[in-house]
Design a protein around this motif. Structure first.
Motif, short mmCIF file in Angstrom:
data_model
loop_
_atom_site.label_atom_id
_atom_site.label_comp_id
_atom_site.label_asym_id
_atom_site.label_seq_id
_atom_site.Cartn_x
_atom_site.Cartn_y
_atom_site.Cartn_z
N ASP A 158 -44.97 5.58 -60.23
CA ASP A 158 -44.04 6.24 -61.15
C ASP A 158 -42.95 7.02 -60.41
O ASP A 158 -42.01 7.51 -61.04
CB ASP A 158 -44.78 7.16 -62.12
CG ASP A 158 -45.53 8.26 -61.40
OD1 ASP A 158 -46.19 7.97 -60.39
OD2 ASP A 158 -45.47 9.42 -61.84
N ILE B 106 -44.36 -2.17 -61.94
CA ILE B 106 -45.60 -2.93 -61.79
C ILE B 106 -45.32 -4.43 -61.89
O ILE B 106 -45.85 -5.23 -61.11
CB ILE B 106 -46.63 -2.49 -62.85
CG1 ILE B 106 -47.15 -1.08 -62.53
CG2 ILE B 106 -47.80 -3.48 -62.93
CD1 ILE B 106 -48.05 -0.49 -63.59
N ASP B 107 -44.45 -4.82 -62.82
CA ASP B 107 -44.11 -6.23 -62.98
C ASP B 107 -43.43 -6.76 -61.72
O ASP B 107 -43.76 -7.85 -61.24
CB ASP B 107 -43.19 -6.40 -64.19
CG ASP B 107 -42.80 -7.85 -64.42
OD1 ASP B 107 -43.70 -8.66 -64.68
OD2 ASP B 107 -41.60 -8.17 -64.33
N PHE C 115 -43.63 0.47 -65.81
CA PHE C 115 -44.03 -0.87 -66.23
C PHE C 115 -43.17 -1.94 -65.57
O PHE C 115 -43.65 -3.00 -65.18
CB PHE C 115 -43.97 -1.00 -67.75
CG PHE C 115 -44.94 -0.09 -68.44
CD1 PHE C 115 -46.27 -0.45 -68.58
CD2 PHE C 115 -44.54 1.14 -68.91
CE1 PHE C 115 -47.17 0.40 -69.19
CE2 PHE C 115 -45.44 2.00 -69.52
CZ PHE C 115 -46.75 1.61 -69.66
N TYR C 116 -41.87 -1.65 -65.43
CA TYR C 116 -41.00 -2.60 -64.75
C TYR C 116 -41.34 -2.65 -63.26
O TYR C 116 -41.28 -3.71 -62.64
CB TYR C 116 -39.54 -2.18 -64.95
CG TYR C 116 -39.17 -2.01 -66.40
CD1 TYR C 116 -39.03 -3.12 -67.23
CD2 TYR C 116 -38.97 -0.74 -66.95
CE1 TYR C 116 -38.71 -2.97 -68.58
CE2 TYR C 116 -38.65 -0.58 -68.29
CZ TYR C 116 -38.52 -1.71 -69.10
OH TYR C 116 -38.20 -1.55 -70.42
N LYS D 151 -45.08 5.12 -74.91
CA LYS D 151 -45.81 3.92 -74.53
C LYS D 151 -47.28 4.04 -74.93
O LYS D 151 -47.90 3.06 -75.37
CB LYS D 151 -45.69 3.67 -73.03
CG LYS D 151 -46.39 2.43 -72.53
CD LYS D 151 -45.87 1.17 -73.21
CE LYS D 151 -44.46 0.84 -72.80
NZ LYS D 151 -44.00 -0.46 -73.33
N LEU E 229 -48.79 6.93 -68.24
CA LEU E 229 -48.13 6.38 -69.42
C LEU E 229 -47.29 7.46 -70.09
O LEU E 229 -47.71 8.61 -70.19
CB LEU E 229 -49.17 5.87 -70.42
CG LEU E 229 -50.03 4.68 -69.99
CD1 LEU E 229 -51.14 4.44 -71.00
CD2 LEU E 229 -49.17 3.43 -69.86
N TYR F 234 -51.19 5.49 -60.92
CA TYR F 234 -51.08 4.18 -60.31
C TYR F 234 -50.45 4.32 -58.93
O TYR F 234 -49.41 4.97 -58.77
CB TYR F 234 -50.19 3.26 -61.16
CG TYR F 234 -50.96 2.14 -61.82
CD1 TYR F 234 -51.70 1.23 -61.06
CD2 TYR F 234 -50.92 1.96 -63.20
CE1 TYR F 234 -52.39 0.19 -61.66
CE2 TYR F 234 -51.61 0.93 -63.80
CZ TYR F 234 -52.34 0.05 -63.04
OH TYR F 234 -53.03 -0.97 -63.62
N LEU G 121 -49.23 1.36 -77.33
CA LEU G 121 -50.44 0.66 -76.90
C LEU G 121 -51.62 0.95 -77.83
O LEU G 121 -52.41 0.06 -78.14
CB LEU G 121 -50.80 1.07 -75.47
CG LEU G 121 -49.87 0.53 -74.37
CD1 LEU G 121 -50.24 1.11 -73.02
CD2 LEU G 121 -49.92 -0.99 -74.32
N TYR H 135 -55.52 2.06 -59.23
CA TYR H 135 -55.50 3.16 -60.20
C TYR H 135 -56.53 4.18 -59.74
O TYR H 135 -57.72 3.88 -59.67
CB TYR H 135 -55.83 2.64 -61.59
CG TYR H 135 -55.67 3.68 -62.68
CD1 TYR H 135 -54.41 4.14 -63.02
CD2 TYR H 135 -56.77 4.19 -63.37
CE1 TYR H 135 -54.24 5.09 -64.02
CE2 TYR H 135 -56.62 5.13 -64.36
CZ TYR H 135 -55.34 5.58 -64.69
OH TYR H 135 -55.19 6.52 -65.67
N GLU I 243 -40.57 5.86 -67.82
CA GLU I 243 -40.92 4.61 -68.49
C GLU I 243 -40.82 3.41 -67.56
O GLU I 243 -41.39 2.35 -67.82
CB GLU I 243 -40.00 4.40 -69.70
CG GLU I 243 -40.43 3.31 -70.65
CD GLU I 243 -41.52 3.77 -71.61
OE1 GLU I 243 -42.31 2.92 -72.04
OE2 GLU I 243 -41.58 4.97 -71.92
N SER I 244 -40.10 3.56 -66.42
CA SER I 244 -39.86 2.43 -65.53
C SER I 244 -41.12 1.98 -64.79
O SER I 244 -41.09 0.96 -64.09
CB SER I 244 -38.78 2.79 -64.49
OG SER I 244 -39.24 3.81 -63.63
#
Length: 342
Positions: free
Chosen positions: A224, A154-155, A151-152, A113, A109, A206, A117, A201, A148-149
């Motif tokens: 990442d 993972i989606d 999260f995108y 972020k 993270l 990740y 959270l 994880y 920061e990417s």
């Protein structure tokens, strides 16, 4: 007097506020009360008045009973005057702190972020719980991701798995100048195209476990470090190995998510370090008796430098007994290190 709607002036707003009274009351209990902090009846009336809601004691008593019927555990605290509070909450103070600590400790993270959270976690409790949380949580000076990417990524990965599609991405590493360098895929291109199998994880990072068609096996990528990740139009590979993949067993075998040959190993383990062995391989690990103070542990691992590095942390307290080929490979690994210090 009447306004255009035909109602006496001021009545619609009063009626609308009364409809919202239960919602305001529920939020009031959630935000301002907990097992240690309550509100007296005059304070409740005052808070509702701040939202333009006029309420009497009897009406509030009925509203509290309605909220109890709805499932909120609203009780009274043994004080004078009596205070009303949401005495059972989804998360206790200790549980919120545990969640926040897990977030701030996660290296994948980014700092921004993590802060966002932790702020969201604080809102799961009362304002008093949130305040205590902020006092105890410190994100600064932690080693955090700069990407920061993640999260995108993972989606997109989860969408690809759901749609049974492959993913396409570029993968980078850092060179000796601490600059990002794009890696080449097995076919020599910079574009990786893989079948996503499972997100995992491990070791504070990740990873995406994928099926590689060329080598007909599983491999891993740090999420990442994946760039320009997209869901491919190509259908994902399906086979029995993917269908029966067990991420828990896989994680027990790999070290640092470093891919290697899967090997059955017998380790001689001194009793003083058995706790670390159980932590790594689980309580169901196969253990056989040996001479006094020692045990034989039978496990399956990925033969890789990261496994050797893990062994080295135990010094002479853990030894490879079988197979001899792996025992010799480990000895060669240690000898190569020693040569750099001679």
């Amino acid at each position: 007097r009447k306004h255009r709607g035909g109602h006496p002036e001021g009545r619609p707003m009063v009626q609308e506020n009364q409809k919202l009274k239960l919602l305001h009351l529920m939020r009031l209990f959630h935000e301002e009360t907990d097992p240690d902090h309550g509100l007296t009846m005059p304070q409740i009336i005052e808070r509702l008045a701040e939202h333009g809601i006029a309420a009497e004691r009897k009406a509030i008593y009925r509203d509290i009973e309605a909220l109890r019927s709805f499932g909120l555990d609203i009780g009274t605290l043994p004080r004078r005057p009596v205070e009303y509070a949401l005495v059972t909450r989804t998360f206790s103070q200790a549980e919120l702190l545990l969640l926040a600590d897990a977030v701030q400790s996660s290296k994948f993270l980014t700092e921004s972020k993590s802060r966002a959270l932790v702020e969201g976690i604080g809102k799961l409790g009362s304002k008093y719980m949130d305040e205590n949380l902020r006092k105890q949580v410190h994100v600064e000076s932690r080693i955090k991701s700069q990407n920061e990417s993640v999260f995108y990524n993972i989606d997109a990965i989860q969408r690809a798995i759901s749609l049974r599609r492959k993913i396409e991405f570029r993968y980078f590493k850092y060179d000796e100048h601490k600059k990002r360098v794009t890696s080449k895929h097995g076919d020599g291109s910079e574009i990786y195209k893989e079948t996503p199998v499972q997100l995992a994880y491990m070791d504070d990072e990740y990873y995406l476990i994928v099926w590689n068609d060329k080598y007909a096996g599983f491999t891993h990528y740090r999420v990442d470090r994946m760039q320009n990740l997209e869901v491919s139009s190509e259908t994902a590979t399906r086979n029995d190995e993917i269908s029966s993949f067990d991420v828990a067993k896989h994680q027990q075998r790999v070290f640092g998510m470093f891919h290697g040959e899967s090997v059955g190993v017998t380790l001689l383990v001194r009793g003083s370090v058995m706790s670390a062995i159980v932590d790594r391989f689980g309580k169901d690990v196969e253990v056989l008796s040996a001479e006094d103070g020692w045990a034989r542990v039978c496990v399956t691992v990925m033969a890789a430098p990261t496994f050797y590095g893990w062994l080295a942390t135990f010094g002479s307290s853990v030894q490879i007994e079988e197979p001899q080929s792996l025992r010799q490979a480990y000895a060669g690994y240690l000898s190569a290190i020693l040569e750099n210090y001679q």
